[in-house]
Design a protein around this motif. Structure first.
Motif, mmCIF file in Angstrom:
data_model
loop_
_atom_site.group_PDB
_atom_site.id
_atom_site.type_symbol
_atom_site.label_atom_id
_atom_site.label_comp_id
_atom_site.label_asym_id
_atom_site.label_seq_id
_atom_site.Cartn_x
_atom_site.Cartn_y
_atom_site.Cartn_z
ATOM 1 N N GLU A 1 -3.050 57.827 14.134
ATOM 2 C CA GLU A 1 -2.912 56.506 13.502
ATOM 3 C C GLU A 1 -4.205 56.093 12.825
ATOM 4 O OE1 GLU A 1 0.505 54.233 16.136
ATOM 5 O OE2 GLU A 1 -1.551 53.528 16.198
ATOM 6 N N SER A 2 -5.315 56.267 13.529
ATOM 7 C CA SER A 2 -6.596 55.851 12.962
ATOM 8 C C SER A 2 -6.979 56.684 11.747
ATOM 9 C CB SER A 2 -7.696 55.949 14.009
ATOM 10 O OG SER A 2 -7.564 54.908 14.919
ATOM 11 N N LEU A 3 -6.857 58.012 11.883
ATOM 12 C CA LEU A 3 -7.219 58.870 10.751
ATOM 13 C C LEU A 3 -6.297 58.589 9.575
ATOM 14 C CD1 LEU A 3 -7.947 62.188 12.657
ATOM 15 C CD2 LEU A 3 -9.599 60.743 11.476
ATOM 16 N N GLY A 4 -5.009 58.433 9.883
ATOM 17 C CA GLY A 4 -4.047 58.125 8.829
ATOM 18 C C GLY A 4 -4.408 56.828 8.145
ATOM 19 N N GLU B 1 -1.227 50.944 5.753
ATOM 20 C CA GLU B 1 0.190 50.592 5.699
ATOM 21 C C GLU B 1 1.063 51.749 6.170
ATOM 22 O OE1 GLU B 1 0.902 49.545 1.594
ATOM 23 O OE2 GLU B 1 -0.865 50.697 1.067
ATOM 24 N N PHE B 2 0.487 52.957 6.223
ATOM 25 C CA PHE B 2 1.263 54.111 6.663
ATOM 26 C C PHE B 2 1.089 54.411 8.142
ATOM 27 C CE2 PHE B 2 0.109 55.046 2.152
ATOM 28 C CZ PHE B 2 1.344 54.715 1.630
ATOM 29 N N GLU B 3 0.452 53.499 8.863
ATOM 30 C CA GLU B 3 0.131 53.754 10.259
ATOM 31 C C GLU B 3 1.338 54.261 11.050
ATOM 32 O OE1 GLU B 3 -1.185 50.410 12.590
ATOM 33 O OE2 GLU B 3 -2.896 51.557 13.312
ATOM 34 N N ASP B 4 2.431 53.514 10.982
ATOM 35 C CA ASP B 4 3.613 53.908 11.743
ATOM 36 C C ASP B 4 4.246 55.182 11.199
ATOM 37 O OD1 ASP B 4 3.174 51.821 13.326
ATOM 38 O OD2 ASP B 4 4.944 50.653 12.762
ATOM 39 N N ILE B 5 4.158 55.356 9.884
ATOM 40 C CA ILE B 5 4.768 56.547 9.281
ATOM 41 C C ILE B 5 4.085 57.793 9.819
ATOM 42 C CG2 ILE B 5 5.207 57.761 7.119
ATOM 43 C CD1 ILE B 5 5.321 55.078 5.736
ATOM 44 N N VAL B 6 2.761 57.735 9.955
ATOM 45 C CA VAL B 6 2.012 58.883 10.458
ATOM 46 C C VAL B 6 2.522 59.276 11.838
ATOM 47 C CG1 VAL B 6 -0.243 59.673 11.233
ATOM 48 C CG2 VAL B 6 -0.056 58.383 9.114
ATOM 49 N N GLY B 7 2.637 58.278 12.736
ATOM 50 C CA GLY B 7 3.112 58.554 14.088
ATOM 51 C C GLY B 7 4.505 59.150 14.085
ATOM 52 N N LEU B 8 5.391 58.565 13.287
ATOM 53 C CA LEU B 8 6.780 59.018 13.281
ATOM 54 C C LEU B 8 6.911 60.400 12.642
ATOM 55 C CD1 LEU B 8 8.462 55.620 12.498
ATOM 56 C CD2 LEU B 8 8.715 56.976 14.570
ATOM 57 N N LEU C 1 -13.323 46.967 -5.015
ATOM 58 C CA LEU C 1 -13.873 48.163 -4.376
ATOM 59 C C LEU C 1 -12.881 48.790 -3.419
ATOM 60 C CD1 LEU C 1 -17.444 46.813 -3.602
ATOM 61 C CD2 LEU C 1 -16.707 48.164 -5.557
ATOM 62 N N VAL C 2 -12.182 47.951 -2.667
ATOM 63 C CA VAL C 2 -11.224 48.459 -1.679
ATOM 64 C C VAL C 2 -9.940 47.672 -1.839
ATOM 65 C CG1 VAL C 2 -10.740 48.781 0.771
ATOM 66 C CG2 VAL C 2 -13.093 48.920 -0.048
ATOM 67 N N LYS C 3 -8.822 48.356 -1.808
ATOM 68 C CA LYS C 3 -7.549 47.635 -1.814
ATOM 69 C C LYS C 3 -6.657 48.342 -0.799
ATOM 70 C CE LYS C 3 -3.739 46.199 -4.701
ATOM 71 N NZ LYS C 3 -2.561 47.060 -4.747
ATOM 72 N N GLU C 4 -6.401 47.677 0.321
ATOM 73 C CA GLU C 4 -5.692 48.344 1.403
ATOM 74 C C GLU C 4 -4.603 47.460 1.971
ATOM 75 O OE1 GLU C 4 -6.087 51.280 3.334
ATOM 76 O OE2 GLU C 4 -7.417 52.126 1.812
ATOM 77 N N GLY C 5 -3.429 48.015 2.104
ATOM 78 C CA GLY C 5 -2.366 47.307 2.806
ATOM 79 C C GLY C 5 -2.390 47.723 4.265
ATOM 80 N N TYR C 6 -1.872 46.913 5.138
ATOM 81 C CA TYR C 6 -1.773 47.330 6.528
ATOM 82 C C TYR C 6 -0.457 46.821 7.100
ATOM 83 C CZ TYR C 6 -2.915 42.554 7.633
ATOM 84 O OH TYR C 6 -2.868 41.201 7.704
#
Lengths: 290, 400
Positions: free
Chosen positions: A253-256, A263-270, B196-201
């Motif tokens: 999750e962190s590396l992803g 925004e892809f955190e969950d996608i990576v895990g799944l 510089l950074v554009k990130e969604g979470y």
């Protein structure tokens, strides 16, 4: 390089907590062959216990001593009075027990909402925002303590399963319930105790998470899903697997998040979940053989 | 004889009218809100504000003698549930007007139903831009579109924070977050800022350190964040942990103005700016009164979502009052009345206008607020300011 190290540390610390959540579930799954879909909700309850104690001035780490026994008792009650009776009921659905856990989870969520409303609660401690750094990498104090305690619990769990009578009985029940019964193991009692232990372990995770996260009634769902992924990653019923599964998920999750986008955190895990199912159906258990 | 006939006729007429009024003693108003689920907190603030407004309106004689009755539908934060909720309100409860609509995704799913059945929907919150860009004749929105939230930030950058040259943009990956971040990005580029950074979470993350580490490495002059309340507080807490020191931390609406944000983030909340749509100190008639009444009645603080719901209810009541045949209104009549709405509310002036691609959209100013010593102060534009802005933000190491 700093970014990479910081990501690695963050993932590892989170992974330790995930492992603790996963172990409880994998234990229950291994022994009873059921997926406990109320696992995250049990953690939510522990977090609320921590919250209530905190308003009385009790430190989250001290509330471990209260939340774990309470959740153990709750787990025992659930298994004894709600899940075990279902084994005897004849239905067309063999997954009755799993469905029951879903219902229990929902009921717990709504009870929490009724009692505490859906407001966000948080535990205030003076160390929640503290950090220390090694070089340019910062460590959150609360997460580092959580990681340490999680390690202690998993090690203790491991020792318990390998060296004690009760632990051996649990492992025997997990391997072959009928054979264990024939060998004189009271499997009904073992399932009850196992559910209790599983609940107590996830309660520990809840207490450790409380200082760094926030609490609301719906928090259980996402963590049930995480626990499920970890359990599959590690291989059903494997404690060592769950540790690797938890740490892998945390790191992934962190590396992803750093290198693909958060925004892809969950996608990576799944995605890992699907890959493991496809190419390593037994999970990490296949590799470690413990 | 003739006079007698007239009298009989008048008596008969008045009977009919009276009969009509008694048949319409209640006017149902359908309200779609998230009352359970993860957005229930806002749903609750809005529900309470709706109820408070209706209580006041009914206390003053209702709508031309008819009492307003609110029928709440719980959308649980899910678009499909919201959709069927609206269908139920229209087909079973036969409401002449719908309101509510909290999250953008639910609102976007529910509005086509209102359009299809030709029942007016006065959106309270749901702010993604495209909701009022589809040319729906039965959809009105009180809330400004998400893309207009940063307007106050932009004028502040132009006039005060002239030395801000680079920006990091963090946003939650939802319809609202994407809509706001896209428009902010476009505006920032137009203003010559370097992104510089554009990130969604993913909302609800435990650990924001991966993206914050990236932000720290990029060292921007300003960090702009579109987040709900608990993500907002974790972002600030973890920025403190990592020691990130931009000249400005700015929240783009949503979570950064809530009391919970300051309580949960603690000292990490200080000096954080936020764009907002409403604070109780704004010079609108009834704004402060609404805030105090809410506090007194429910014992907890309210914020812009509540004010919005409170004002929206007054807008709906006003349209019901003016609609043809009131209090026996048809959805069509209410819709027609809404097109000519022009009133002052606790949330500001409300008038549904069309501009750009948008139709029947209320146009409002936005404001900049800043947390100073645990209090949320209006700082920009200066004409509504309660305290002077503190700029640039002092670095973490120099704070106590």
């Amino acid at each position: 390089m700093d970014v990479f190290l910081q990501t690695l540390v963050a993932g590892l610390l989170k992974g330790g907590l995930y492992a603790l959540i996963g172990i409880g579930m994998t234990l229950i799954m291994g022994v009873m062959g059921i997926i406990n879909l109320a696992h995250g909700q049990l953690m939510m309850l522990a977090m609320y216990i921590t919250f209530v104690l905190n308003t009385m001035g009790v430190d989250p780490y001290v509330s471990l001593l209260v939340a774990m026994p309470l959740l153990f008792l709750l787990g025992v009650t659930i298994q004894k009075f709600l899940l075990n009776p279902l084994i005897k009921v004849e239905t067309i659905l063999p997954e009755n027990q799993v469905l029951m856990t879903v219902g229990i989870g929902m009921a717990m969520t709504e009870i929490a909402r009724f009692t505490f409303t859906s407001d966000y609660k948080y535990v205030t401690t003076e160390y929640a925002n503290r950090t220390f750094s090694l070089g340019n990498v910062s460590f959150s104090v609360a997460l580092t303590i959580a990681f340490g305690i999680a390690l202690v619990f998993t090690a203790a769990m491991f020792w318990f399963l390998l060296k004690t009578d009760l632990g051996r009985s649990i492992r025997a029940t997990a391997q072959d319930k009928d054979a264990a019964t024939l060998m004189g193991v009271n499997t009904a009692r073992i399932t009850v105790i196992t559910f209790g232990i599983g609940a107590a372990l996830v309660a520990a995770a809840g207490c450790l998470l409380a200082p760094v996260y926030y609490i609301f009634p719906d928090i259980g769902g996402p963590f049930t899903a995480k626990a499920f992924i970890i359990t599959i990653l590690g291989g059903l019923g494997s404690t060592v697997g769950a540790i690797f599964g938890g740490v892998t998920l945390g790191l992934a999750e962190s590396l992803g998040a750093t290198y693909f986008g958060m925004e892809f955190e969950d996608i990576v895990g799944l995605t890992i979940f699907i890959l493991v199912l496809l190419f390593l159906p037994g999970g990490f258990k296949r590799l470690t053989k413990v | 004889m003739k006079i007698g006939k007239c009298l009989v006729l008048a008596a008969a007429l008045s009977l009919i009218v009276a009969g009509g009024a008694s048949a319409a003693e209640k006017i149902k108003v359908g309200v779609l809100l998230p009352l359970t689920g993860s957005q229930a907190k806002f749903g609750e603030i809005e529900k309470r504000s709706y109820e408070m407004a209706v209580e006041e309106i009914n206390g003053k004689g209702g709508v031309n003698g008819a009492m307003i009755e609110l029928i709440f539908e719980d959308d649980t934060g899910k678009p499909d549930v919201g959709r069927s909720g609206v269908e139920k309100l229209i087909s079973r409860d036969k409401v002449p007007v719908l309101t509510g609509g909290y999250s953008s995704s639910v609102t976007a799913a529910a509005t086509p139903v209102a359009q299809q059945f030709k029942v007016p929907f006065v959106i309270c919150t749901g702010s993604a831009d495209d909701i009022t860009e589809k040319g729906y004749e039965y959809v009105f929105r009180v809330n400004p579109p998400a893309s207009e939230y940063p307007a106050a930030v932009e004028s502040f950058l132009k006039e005060v924070a002239k030395d801000v040259k680079s920006v990091a943009l963090l946003y939650e990956n939802s319809a609202f977050g994407q809509s706001s971040s896209k428009s902010f990005e476009a505006d920032a580029k137009a203003a010559g800022l370097n992104i510089l950074v554009k990130e969604g979470y993913q909302a609800g993350a435990i650990d924001f350190k991966p993206i914050l580490t990236k932000v720290k490495a990029a060292n921007p002059d300003m960090i702009y964040m579109v987040s709900y309340v608990m993500d907002a507080s974790l972002l600030m807490r973890q920025s403190k942990e990592l020691g990130i020191n931009p000249k400005m931390f700015v929240g783009g609406g949503a979570g950064f103005t809530l009391p919970e944000f300051a309580k949960s983030a603690g000292s990490a909340a200080d000096y954080v700016y936020s764009a907002t749509l409403w604070v109780e100190t704004l010079p609108f008639p009834g704004a402060k009164e609404y805030f105090n009444k809410f506090m007194k009645k429910y014992g907890s603080e309210t914020e812009y979502h509540g004010a919005e719901a409170y004002a929206t209810m007054y807008v709906v009541a006003d349209a019901l009052k003016r609609a043809k045949g009131s209090p026996n209104v048809t959805p069509q009549a209410v819709r027609d009345a809404l097109t000519t709405t022009d009133m002052m509310t606790a949330f500001g002036p409300v008038k549904f206008v069309s501009y750009g691609k948008k139709t029947q959209q209320n146009k409002l100013d936005t404001y900049l607020v800043q947390w100073q010593k645990g209090e949320l102060e209006a700082v920009w534009p200066t004409k509504v300011a309660t305290k002077k802005y503190i700029y640039p933000t002092p670095p973490w190491s120099s704070r106590k």
